[in-house]
Design an enzyme around this catalytic site. Structure first.
Site, PDB file in Angstrom:
ATOM      1  N   TYR A 126       0.095  10.351  -5.789  1.00 30.69           N
ATOM      2  CA  TYR A 126       1.270  10.955  -6.409  1.00 30.69           C
ATOM      3  C   TYR A 126       1.748  10.134  -7.603  1.00 30.69           C
ATOM      4  O   TYR A 126       1.290   9.006  -7.820  1.00 30.69           O
ATOM      5  CB  TYR A 126       2.396  11.114  -5.379  1.00 30.69           C
ATOM      6  CG  TYR A 126       3.099   9.824  -4.994  1.00 30.69           C
ATOM      7  CD1 TYR A 126       2.470   8.876  -4.195  1.00 30.69           C
ATOM      8  CD2 TYR A 126       4.393   9.548  -5.440  1.00 30.69           C
ATOM      9  CE1 TYR A 126       3.114   7.697  -3.845  1.00 30.69           C
ATOM     10  CE2 TYR A 126       5.047   8.377  -5.088  1.00 30.69           C
ATOM     11  CZ  TYR A 126       4.397   7.454  -4.293  1.00 30.69           C
ATOM     12  OH  TYR A 126       5.041   6.281  -3.961  1.00 30.69           O
ATOM     13  N   ARG A 129      -2.260   6.299 -14.845  1.00 29.12           N
ATOM     14  CA  ARG A 129      -2.285   5.699 -13.511  1.00 29.12           C
ATOM     15  C   ARG A 129      -2.696   6.731 -12.471  1.00 29.12           C
ATOM     16  O   ARG A 129      -3.456   6.429 -11.541  1.00 29.12           O
ATOM     17  CB  ARG A 129      -0.914   5.098 -13.165  1.00 29.12           C
ATOM     18  CG  ARG A 129      -0.934   4.366 -11.822  1.00 29.12           C
ATOM     19  CD  ARG A 129       0.345   3.601 -11.566  1.00 29.12           C
ATOM     20  NE  ARG A 129       1.489   4.482 -11.420  1.00 29.12           N
ATOM     21  CZ  ARG A 129       2.745   4.061 -11.289  1.00 29.12           C
ATOM     22  NH1 ARG A 129       3.016   2.763 -11.294  1.00 29.12           N
ATOM     23  NH2 ARG A 129       3.735   4.913 -11.161  1.00 29.12           N
ATOM     24  N   ARG A 155      -9.695  20.147  10.599  1.00 33.66           N
ATOM     25  CA  ARG A 155      -9.294  18.756  10.773  1.00 33.66           C
ATOM     26  C   ARG A 155     -10.496  17.962  11.232  1.00 33.66           C
ATOM     27  O   ARG A 155     -10.939  18.088  12.379  1.00 33.66           O
ATOM     28  CB  ARG A 155      -8.149  18.590  11.784  1.00 33.66           C
ATOM     29  CG  ARG A 155      -7.651  17.146  11.792  1.00 33.66           C
ATOM     30  CD  ARG A 155      -6.796  16.773  12.970  1.00 33.66           C
ATOM     31  NE  ARG A 155      -6.452  15.357  12.894  1.00 33.66           N
ATOM     32  CZ  ARG A 155      -7.244  14.362  13.330  1.00 33.66           C
ATOM     33  NH1 ARG A 155      -8.412  14.623  13.879  1.00 33.66           N
ATOM     34  NH2 ARG A 155      -6.856  13.101  13.203  1.00 33.66           N
ATOM     35  N   HIS A 164     -12.294  13.941  10.259  1.00 34.19           N
ATOM     36  CA  HIS A 164     -12.090  12.747   9.433  1.00 34.19           C
ATOM     37  C   HIS A 164     -12.826  12.865   8.111  1.00 34.19           C
ATOM     38  O   HIS A 164     -12.338  12.473   7.070  1.00 34.19           O
ATOM     39  CB  HIS A 164     -12.527  11.486  10.177  1.00 34.19           C
ATOM     40  CG  HIS A 164     -11.510  11.016  11.162  1.00 34.19           C
ATOM     41  ND1 HIS A 164     -11.039  11.810  12.166  1.00 34.19           N
ATOM     42  CD2 HIS A 164     -10.846   9.845  11.274  1.00 34.19           C
ATOM     43  CE1 HIS A 164     -10.137  11.147  12.865  1.00 34.19           C
ATOM     44  NE2 HIS A 164      -9.987   9.963  12.336  1.00 34.19           N
ATOM     45  N   LYS A 173      -1.728   4.731  -5.906  1.00 32.31           N
ATOM     46  CA  LYS A 173      -0.401   5.271  -5.572  1.00 32.31           C
ATOM     47  C   LYS A 173      -0.597   6.385  -4.546  1.00 32.31           C
ATOM     48  O   LYS A 173      -0.570   7.577  -4.852  1.00 32.31           O
ATOM     49  CB  LYS A 173       0.316   5.763  -6.843  1.00 32.31           C
ATOM     50  CG  LYS A 173       1.824   5.876  -6.651  1.00 32.31           C
ATOM     51  CD  LYS A 173       2.534   5.904  -7.981  1.00 32.31           C
ATOM     52  CE  LYS A 173       3.990   6.319  -7.861  1.00 32.31           C
ATOM     53  NZ  LYS A 173       4.800   5.473  -7.001  1.00 32.31           N
ATOM     54  N   GLU A 226       5.460  -7.217  -3.451  1.00 33.19           N
ATOM     55  CA  GLU A 226       6.342  -6.293  -4.181  1.00 33.19           C
ATOM     56  C   GLU A 226       7.367  -5.731  -3.211  1.00 33.19           C
ATOM     57  O   GLU A 226       7.406  -6.129  -2.040  1.00 33.19           O
ATOM     58  CB  GLU A 226       5.513  -5.174  -4.816  1.00 33.19           C
ATOM     59  CG  GLU A 226       4.718  -4.371  -3.798  1.00 33.19           C
ATOM     60  CD  GLU A 226       3.786  -3.329  -4.413  1.00 33.19           C
ATOM     61  OE1 GLU A 226       4.032  -2.884  -5.534  1.00 33.19           O
ATOM     62  OE2 GLU A 226       2.816  -2.957  -3.724  1.00 33.19           O
ATOM     63  N   LEU A 248       1.077  -2.297  -6.575  1.00 32.82           N
ATOM     64  CA  LEU A 248       1.002  -1.157  -7.486  1.00 32.82           C
ATOM     65  C   LEU A 248       1.343  -1.674  -8.886  1.00 32.82           C
ATOM     66  O   LEU A 248       2.327  -2.415  -9.047  1.00 32.82           O
ATOM     67  CB  LEU A 248       2.014  -0.083  -7.078  1.00 32.82           C
ATOM     68  CG  LEU A 248       1.934   1.162  -7.955  1.00 32.82           C
ATOM     69  CD1 LEU A 248       0.715   2.004  -7.578  1.00 32.82           C
ATOM     70  CD2 LEU A 248       3.184   2.011  -7.834  1.00 32.82           C
TER      71      LEU A 248
HETATM   72  N1  PMP Z   1       5.544  -0.753  -6.054  1.00 33.52           N
HETATM   73  C1  PMP Z   1       5.603   0.276  -5.192  1.00 33.52           C
HETATM   74  C2  PMP Z   1       5.044   0.104  -3.817  1.00 33.52           C
HETATM   75  C3  PMP Z   1       6.199   1.490  -5.580  1.00 33.52           C
HETATM   76  O1  PMP Z   1       6.244   2.531  -4.725  1.00 33.52           O
HETATM   77  C4  PMP Z   1       6.760   1.600  -6.875  1.00 33.52           C
HETATM   78  C5  PMP Z   1       7.453   2.870  -7.287  1.00 33.52           C
HETATM   79  N2  PMP Z   1       6.540   3.837  -7.650  1.00 33.52           N
HETATM   80  C6  PMP Z   1       6.662   0.505  -7.749  1.00 33.52           C
HETATM   81  C7  PMP Z   1       6.053  -0.654  -7.293  1.00 33.52           C
HETATM   82  C8  PMP Z   1       7.207   0.579  -9.153  1.00 33.52           C
HETATM   83  O2  PMP Z   1       6.376   1.370  -9.956  1.00 33.52           O
HETATM   84  P1  PMP Z   1       6.949   2.182 -11.197  1.00 33.52           P
HETATM   85  O3  PMP Z   1       7.644   1.196 -12.071  1.00 33.52           O
HETATM   86  O4  PMP Z   1       5.740   2.757 -11.855  1.00 33.52           O
HETATM   87  O5  PMP Z   1       7.879   3.211 -10.659  1.00 33.52           O
END
Ligand code: PMP
Length: 277
Positions: free
Chosen positions: A31, A50, A96, A98, A144, A177, A201
């Site tokens: 997403y 991305r 369904r 895997h 993501k 993060e 991310l």
């Molecule tokens: N890390 C994670 C795990 C996130 O979900 C997000 C939000 N999308 C971010 C960092 C920040 O990314 P962005 O600045 O692209 O929103």
């Protein structure tokens, strides 16, 4: 609220995807979230790049141009002003299993949700308290992916303690993060944030803040930092697409910068704001 599923507009309440959509069964979906300021999608190309990287990492053979075309159609139809775009691409197979040799298909779904910028500006001004939590996620965090259960449970822990975000820490003591944000610390006027790789991310906001800081002559270091460096920092802030830059004023009950936003954080917030218009 309208949603756009595979080229058709529906109401959010209306049935949309099949129960055999693999994002429902296995978290097999990726997403993006894009911030729309004053009717314009901010850093749209970076978000689509991305998304393309996420699609490739989970082996979807779907042309990003096809996704962009659908976003364009829905954007022109809805004409959002202050909103976020939520865009999800998932895989479905009709059974369904895997894995299956059957050809798999893709679902592209999206909506625009209004953003309360006033509430966000208040959060940016005052900052918020956070907790720390173990990072128990899978290792491919550069994707993501919609598989966000670990992130959700860490945020639950934060909210139960009247905090707004959880900062995730590896068992080795390294800070990765937040559950939906990247983390920056300031120490002796140096801006430090975890380097890119599979472990985080690559936030679009993270990159923008680094670029703004460097342009302004601020020394930026991208490396792992430890939990003790986090707790000992002069300033701490988190970044994401919706909230931009939010000062962290308390971590696990220990005040940061005497429980107030720091000056480097405020300076970066101002530069960020200026960069939007
Ligand atoms: N890390 C994670 C795990 C996130 O979900 C997000 C939000 N999308 C971010 C960092 C920040 O990314 P962005 O600045 O692209 O929103």
């Amino acid at each position: 609220m309208n949603v756009f599923i595979n080229g058709s507009t529906k109401k959010l309440e209306e049935p949309g995807l099949s129960l055999t959509d693999r994002s429902y069964l296995f978290g097999d979906g990726v997403y993006e979230v894009v911030h729309i300021y004053n009717g314009k999608m901010f850093m749209y190309d970076e978000h689509m790049e991305r998304l393309d990287r996420s699609l490739k990492a989970v082996h979807y053979s779907l042309d990003i141009e096809q996704v962009k075309q659908q976003v364009k159609t829905f954007f022109q139809q809805e004409r959002p002003l202050e909103a976020s775009l939520y865009l999800q691409v998932s895989r479905h197979a009709g059974v369904r299993s895997h894995w299956t040799k059957d050809p798999m298909d893709y679902n592209i779904a999206m909506w625009f949700k209004p953003i309360d910028m006033e509430a966000i500006r208040l959060k940016q001004k005052n900052g918020f308290p956070v907790v720390t939590d173990r990072d128990v996620r899978w290792k491919f965090r550069f994707i993501k992916s919609v598989s966000l259960l670990a992130n959700c449970l860490s945020l639950r822990k934060a909210l139960l303690q009247n905090c707004n975000e959880a900062i995730l820490i590896e068992d080795t003591g390294e800070v990765t993060e937040g559950t939906s944000s990247n983390v920056f610390i300031v120490k002796d006027n140096q801006l430090i944030t975890t380097h890119e790789g599979e472990h985080i991310l690559s936030g679009i906001t993270r990159k923008h803040v680094i670029d703004l800081a460097k342009k302004d002559g601020i020394e930026v270091v991208e490396r792992f930092f430890s939990k003790s460096e986090l707790m000992d920092a002069d300033e701490v802030f988190v970044t994401n697409t919706i909230s931009e830059i939010v000062p962290v004023i308390k971590i696990d009950d220990a005040p940061i910068h005497r429980g107030t936003p720091g000056s480097m954080t405020q300076h970066l917030q101002q530069m960020f704001k200026d960069s939007i218009s």
